[in-house]
Scaffold this motif. Structure first.
Motif, PDB file in Angstrom:
ATOM      1  N   THR A 229       6.080 -12.391   0.932  1.00 58.95           N
ATOM      2  CA  THR A 229       7.084 -11.130   1.147  1.00 58.95           C
ATOM      3  C   THR A 229       8.208 -11.395   0.200  1.00 58.95           C
ATOM      4  O   THR A 229       8.787 -12.236   0.085  1.00 58.95           O
ATOM      5  CB  THR A 229       7.339 -11.165   2.643  1.00 58.95           C
ATOM      6  OG1 THR A 229       8.538 -11.941   3.044  1.00 58.95           O
ATOM      7  CG2 THR A 229       6.498 -11.118   3.832  1.00 58.95           C
TER       8      THR A 229
ATOM      9  N   MET B  88      11.815  -8.673  -0.240  1.00 58.61           N
ATOM     10  CA  MET B  88      12.519  -7.760   0.374  1.00 58.61           C
ATOM     11  C   MET B  88      13.693  -7.619  -0.288  1.00 58.61           C
ATOM     12  O   MET B  88      14.645  -8.728  -0.398  1.00 58.61           O
ATOM     13  CB  MET B  88      12.908  -7.977   1.920  1.00 58.61           C
ATOM     14  CG  MET B  88      13.474  -6.861   2.631  1.00 58.61           C
ATOM     15  SD  MET B  88      13.487  -6.655   4.365  1.00 58.61           S
ATOM     16  CE  MET B  88      14.393  -8.402   4.896  1.00 58.61           C
ATOM     17  N   ASP B  89      14.292  -6.756  -0.951  1.00 58.47           N
ATOM     18  CA  ASP B  89      15.695  -6.167  -1.574  1.00 58.47           C
ATOM     19  C   ASP B  89      16.418  -5.127  -1.022  1.00 58.47           C
ATOM     20  O   ASP B  89      15.840  -4.602   0.105  1.00 58.47           O
ATOM     21  CB  ASP B  89      15.417  -6.190  -3.134  1.00 58.47           C
ATOM     22  CG  ASP B  89      14.524  -4.735  -3.356  1.00 58.47           C
ATOM     23  OD1 ASP B  89      14.978  -3.764  -2.920  1.00 58.47           O
ATOM     24  OD2 ASP B  89      13.766  -4.738  -4.324  1.00 58.47           O
ATOM     25  N   ASN B  90      17.376  -5.223  -1.386  1.00 57.68           N
ATOM     26  CA  ASN B  90      18.486  -4.043  -0.783  1.00 57.68           C
ATOM     27  C   ASN B  90      18.974  -3.024  -1.989  1.00 57.68           C
ATOM     28  O   ASN B  90      19.967  -2.396  -1.924  1.00 57.68           O
ATOM     29  CB  ASN B  90      19.792  -4.828  -0.478  1.00 57.68           C
ATOM     30  CG  ASN B  90      20.490  -5.589  -1.553  1.00 57.68           C
ATOM     31  OD1 ASN B  90      20.043  -5.489  -2.608  1.00 57.68           O
ATOM     32  ND2 ASN B  90      21.802  -6.020  -1.298  1.00 57.68           N
TER      33      ASN B  90
ATOM     34  N   GLU C  71       7.127  -2.949   9.596  1.00 58.65           N
ATOM     35  CA  GLU C  71       7.679  -3.516   8.474  1.00 58.65           C
ATOM     36  C   GLU C  71       8.940  -2.866   7.670  1.00 58.65           C
ATOM     37  O   GLU C  71       9.339  -3.582   7.018  1.00 58.65           O
ATOM     38  CB  GLU C  71       6.223  -3.978   7.599  1.00 58.65           C
ATOM     39  CG  GLU C  71       5.133  -4.985   8.261  1.00 58.65           C
ATOM     40  CD  GLU C  71       5.870  -6.148   8.549  1.00 58.65           C
ATOM     41  OE1 GLU C  71       6.682  -6.412   7.813  1.00 58.65           O
ATOM     42  OE2 GLU C  71       5.270  -6.743   9.574  1.00 58.65           O
TER      43      GLU C  71
ATOM     44  N   ILE D 258      13.552  -3.719   7.241  1.00 64.25           N
ATOM     45  CA  ILE D 258      14.326  -3.928   5.954  1.00 64.25           C
ATOM     46  C   ILE D 258      15.872  -3.787   6.472  1.00 64.25           C
ATOM     47  O   ILE D 258      16.346  -3.020   6.965  1.00 64.25           O
ATOM     48  CB  ILE D 258      14.297  -2.721   4.979  1.00 64.25           C
ATOM     49  CG1 ILE D 258      12.917  -2.794   4.314  1.00 64.25           C
ATOM     50  CG2 ILE D 258      15.291  -2.810   3.599  1.00 64.25           C
ATOM     51  CD1 ILE D 258      12.299  -1.525   3.365  1.00 64.25           C
TER      52      ILE D 258
ATOM     53  N   GLY E  59      16.697  -0.303   0.629  1.00 62.33           N
ATOM     54  CA  GLY E  59      15.880  -1.580   0.397  1.00 62.33           C
ATOM     55  C   GLY E  59      14.503  -1.321   0.313  1.00 62.33           C
ATOM     56  O   GLY E  59      13.990  -0.120   0.338  1.00 62.33           O
ATOM     57  N   THR E  60      13.873  -2.040  -0.148  1.00 63.86           N
ATOM     58  CA  THR E  60      12.315  -2.328  -0.548  1.00 63.86           C
ATOM     59  C   THR E  60      11.553  -3.320   0.216  1.00 63.86           C
ATOM     60  O   THR E  60      12.179  -4.505  -0.156  1.00 63.86           O
ATOM     61  CB  THR E  60      11.797  -2.159  -1.935  1.00 63.86           C
ATOM     62  OG1 THR E  60      12.498  -0.824  -2.363  1.00 63.86           O
ATOM     63  CG2 THR E  60      10.517  -1.903  -1.955  1.00 63.86           C
ATOM     64  N   LYS E  61      10.546  -3.341   0.794  1.00 58.16           N
ATOM     65  CA  LYS E  61       9.794  -4.487   1.099  1.00 58.16           C
ATOM     66  C   LYS E  61       8.517  -4.579   0.684  1.00 58.16           C
ATOM     67  O   LYS E  61       7.731  -3.550   0.836  1.00 58.16           O
ATOM     68  CB  LYS E  61       9.656  -4.676   2.720  1.00 58.16           C
ATOM     69  CG  LYS E  61       9.113  -6.006   3.355  1.00 58.16           C
ATOM     70  CD  LYS E  61       9.245  -6.071   4.777  1.00 58.16           C
ATOM     71  CE  LYS E  61       8.792  -7.509   5.244  1.00 58.16           C
ATOM     72  NZ  LYS E  61       9.108  -7.706   6.743  1.00 58.16           N
TER      73      LYS E  61
END
Length: 275
Positions: free
Chosen positions: A59, A61-63, A101, A105, A110-112
């Motif tokens: 995985t 995940m960003d912001n 999911e 975040i 953000g994006t996952k």
């Protein structure tokens, strides 16, 4: 794979993407690069593993700014055929599971990204090794009998030198990656050298230093627009300079489509013989 709700997911392009990266870490670097994109402008990215049913998944995940992704998601929920295809070809059986999911975040933006069906070796073992705490590793062998550089087997080590000028915090399995520009770990640093490409008017600086920790690992660390492309490339002057590391940013060279190498054109060949 759920990636920013891919904007071109035809089978032809999926096949191209799946075969363009021959090394796991280079593929991961491209996902990290997504966060560096000016349209995303993420300040932090979290890399981890998770279990979805009986599958181990990777995985990210960003912001960063997700506005474009949100528009694409809205288009997909309005198109039940697209939603059905996502649920059919992903680990999620229900729309609620997919939304859960996304809601995980952290923060307002953000994006996952979730990657499953991770590669296995011929013996059936996972290609990525999650058994080391706070790291993701791969098994590397070297036919020459010398040890393999840590950046080739440890994602944490690789990410620590991935950028010359880091601007985003990378976290791997719950622990921050310490940014460690490669030249800061060298002894007897010399910044007086430069290289004059045939295609440029100005010279490009090269930082040289001695790798006291692993003198069998030497050569040029070649960056392109801040990101590491080739590591320990031995050019003419370094064929016998055991332990000497050179750091150079080659923005004038062209990258291959997968960003794993430089085009083997005249400019690159000249650099191999003159740097």
């Amino acid at each position: 794979m759920f990636v920013r709700v891919g904007f071109d997911i035809s089978p032809k392009n999926l096949g191209t993407n799946s075969t363009s990266h021959t090394r796991p870490f280079s593929a991961i670097a491209e996902l990290i690069d997504n966060g560096y994109d000016p349209d995303v402008n993420a300040k932090e990215i979290l890399i981890d593993k998770t279990q979805i049913r009986d599958m181990e998944c990777l995985t990210f995940m960003d912001n960063g700014n997700p506005d474009l992704m949100q528009r694409k998601l809205s288009e997909i929920w309005e198109n039940q055929v697209s939603l059905r295809d996502i649920l059919e070809h992903s680990p999620f059986n229900k729309e609620e599971e997919l939304l859960t999911e996304l809601h995980a975040i952290e923060g307002p933006t953000g994006t996952k990204i979730i990657i499953w069906n991770l590669c296995r070796t011929s013996e059936g073992n996972m290609e990525l090794d999650f058994t080391t705490e706070n790291d993701i590793r791969i098994i590397c062998t070297n036919d020459s009998g010398t040890s393999v550089p840590e950046i080739h087997s440890s994602l944490r080590a690789y990410c620590s030198i991935l950028y010359l000028r880091p601007s985003m915090q990378i976290n791997i399995r719950g622990q921050k990656v310490e940014d460690r520009p490669i030249y800061k770990s060298l002894d007897d640093i010399d910044k007086s050298y430069s290289y004059k490409p045939k295609t440029l008017e100005e010279k490009i600086p090269i930082i040289f230093g001695y790798n006291t920790k692993s003198k069998e690992h030497y050569g040029l660390m070649m960056y392109h627009k801040n990101r590491l492309i080739k590591a320990y490339k031995r050019v003419t002057t370094q064929m016998t300079s055991i332990g000497v590391i050179g750091v150079i940013e080659c923005n004038h060279l062209k990258l291959t489509s997968n960003k794993q190498d430089f085009d083997n054109d005249d400019a690159y060949k000249y650099e191999e013989t003159k740097a």
